[in-house]
Design a protein around this motif. Sequence first.
Motif, PDB file in Angstrom:
ATOM      1  N   LYS A 111      77.589  31.697 112.741  1.00  0.00           N
ATOM      2  CA  LYS A 111      78.040  30.625 111.841  1.00  0.00           C
ATOM      3  C   LYS A 111      79.482  30.851 111.384  1.00  0.00           C
ATOM      4  CE  LYS A 111      73.493  29.363 110.109  1.00  0.00           C
ATOM      5  NZ  LYS A 111      72.552  29.409 108.983  1.00  0.00           N
ATOM      6  N   TYR A 113      81.859  31.880 113.237  1.00  0.00           N
ATOM      7  CA  TYR A 113      82.787  31.578 114.338  1.00  0.00           C
ATOM      8  C   TYR A 113      83.657  30.352 114.044  1.00  0.00           C
ATOM      9  CZ  TYR A 113      80.505  34.815 117.669  1.00  0.00           C
ATOM     10  OH  TYR A 113      80.025  35.912 118.338  1.00  0.00           O
ATOM     11  N   ASP A 114      83.082  29.311 113.461  1.00  0.00           N
ATOM     12  CA  ASP A 114      83.849  28.087 113.202  1.00  0.00           C
ATOM     13  C   ASP A 114      84.897  28.295 112.112  1.00  0.00           C
ATOM     14  OD1 ASP A 114      82.499  26.617 115.135  1.00  0.00           O
ATOM     15  OD2 ASP A 114      80.931  25.998 113.731  1.00  0.00           O
ATOM     16  N   THR A 115      84.573  29.089 111.129  1.00  0.00           N
ATOM     17  CA  THR A 115      85.498  29.337 110.019  1.00  0.00           C
ATOM     18  C   THR A 115      86.561  30.365 110.387  1.00  0.00           C
ATOM     19  OG1 THR A 115      83.650  28.927 108.512  1.00  0.00           O
ATOM     20  CG2 THR A 115      85.620  29.930 107.566  1.00  0.00           C
ATOM     21  N   TYR A 116      86.168  31.356 111.185  1.00  0.00           N
ATOM     22  CA  TYR A 116      87.075  32.448 111.546  1.00  0.00           C
ATOM     23  C   TYR A 116      87.135  32.601 113.071  1.00  0.00           C
ATOM     24  CZ  TYR A 116      86.262  33.694 106.647  1.00  0.00           C
ATOM     25  OH  TYR A 116      86.152  33.676 105.281  1.00  0.00           O
ATOM     26  N   PRO A 117      88.031  31.858 113.734  1.00  0.00           N
ATOM     27  CA  PRO A 117      88.141  31.974 115.194  1.00  0.00           C
ATOM     28  C   PRO A 117      88.420  33.411 115.657  1.00  0.00           C
ATOM     29  CG  PRO A 117      89.375  30.074 114.424  1.00  0.00           C
ATOM     30  CD  PRO A 117      88.916  30.831 113.199  1.00  0.00           C
ATOM     31  N   GLU A 120      85.125  35.070 116.355  1.00  0.00           N
ATOM     32  CA  GLU A 120      84.579  34.624 117.645  1.00  0.00           C
ATOM     33  C   GLU A 120      85.310  35.317 118.798  1.00  0.00           C
ATOM     34  OE1 GLU A 120      83.413  30.534 119.982  1.00  0.00           O
ATOM     35  OE2 GLU A 120      85.063  30.459 118.539  1.00  0.00           O
ATOM     36  N   ARG A 121      86.614  35.401 118.716  1.00  0.00           N
ATOM     37  CA  ARG A 121      87.420  36.065 119.749  1.00  0.00           C
ATOM     38  C   ARG A 121      87.040  37.544 119.857  1.00  0.00           C
ATOM     39  NH1 ARG A 121      92.166  35.267 117.605  1.00  0.00           N
ATOM     40  NH2 ARG A 121      92.048  33.089 118.185  1.00  0.00           N
ATOM     41  N   ARG A 124      83.615  37.814 121.518  1.00  0.00           N
ATOM     42  CA  ARG A 124      83.735  37.432 122.932  1.00  0.00           C
ATOM     43  C   ARG A 124      84.284  38.598 123.732  1.00  0.00           C
ATOM     44  NH1 ARG A 124      88.072  36.087 125.579  1.00  0.00           N
ATOM     45  NH2 ARG A 124      89.202  35.353 123.757  1.00  0.00           N
TER      46      ARG A 124
END
Length: 187
Positions: A111, A113-117, A120-121, A124
Motif C-alpha cells: 500500500k 508503493y503509491d505514496t512512496y515510489p 516500490e523501487r 523491485r
Amino acid sequence: MKSIFQYFQLYNSLSKEAENAITEICSIIEIKKNQELQTFGHTCKTIYYINKGTARIYYYKDGIDITESFAFENNIIARVESLFTGNPSRKAIQILEDSEIVAINATQLFKLYDTYPEIERLFRKIFEVAYVDTVNRIEGIQFHSAEERYNALISEEPNILKKVPLKHIASYLGITQVSLSRIRAIK
C-alpha cells in the motif's frame, strides 16, 4: 532497525519519511533455533529481514526433507510465490539458530508503493536480485558438479558449516550426506 536500512541502502536510497513509513509496519521477532517462522500451508503476508541468525526454506518430496535456500544475517527471506499469488505455500521457513528477525507486513508495504515510489523501487530491486539468484541456483544445478556447487556455497558463506547442519547443506546441494563427506574430505 539501523541494520535493515543499511541493507536497503545497498539497493536504493530512501527519504526519512519513507524510512519512517516502513518502520511503522515492522515488528521485531525473537525466535529460537529449530522453530518454524512460517509453516507449511501458510499464505505468506510477511517479508522477513534477518537481523541476527540463520534460516532456511524447505519442503518435503517423497518424505525427504529438502532445503531450497538459506538466508543469513542481513538478508531477506520470504515465500515469494505465496506472497505474490496469495496461495498457501507448500514450503516452510525454519530458523536454524536463535535469531532476531524484522517482520515487514507485506500488505501494508504494498500500500506504501503509491505514496512512496522509492519504496516500490527498492523492493523491485531486491526482488530482481532474488530472481537472478534463483536463476543462478538452477543453472548451478544444471551445469556444475556437486563439488563446484559446494565450493561456491563455501565461498559465498564461509561460516555455513558452523551454522547449518550438514544434512541441510547436502540436501541444498542435491546430494547425500555421504557424498558431501567425500567432497569435504578432499579439501
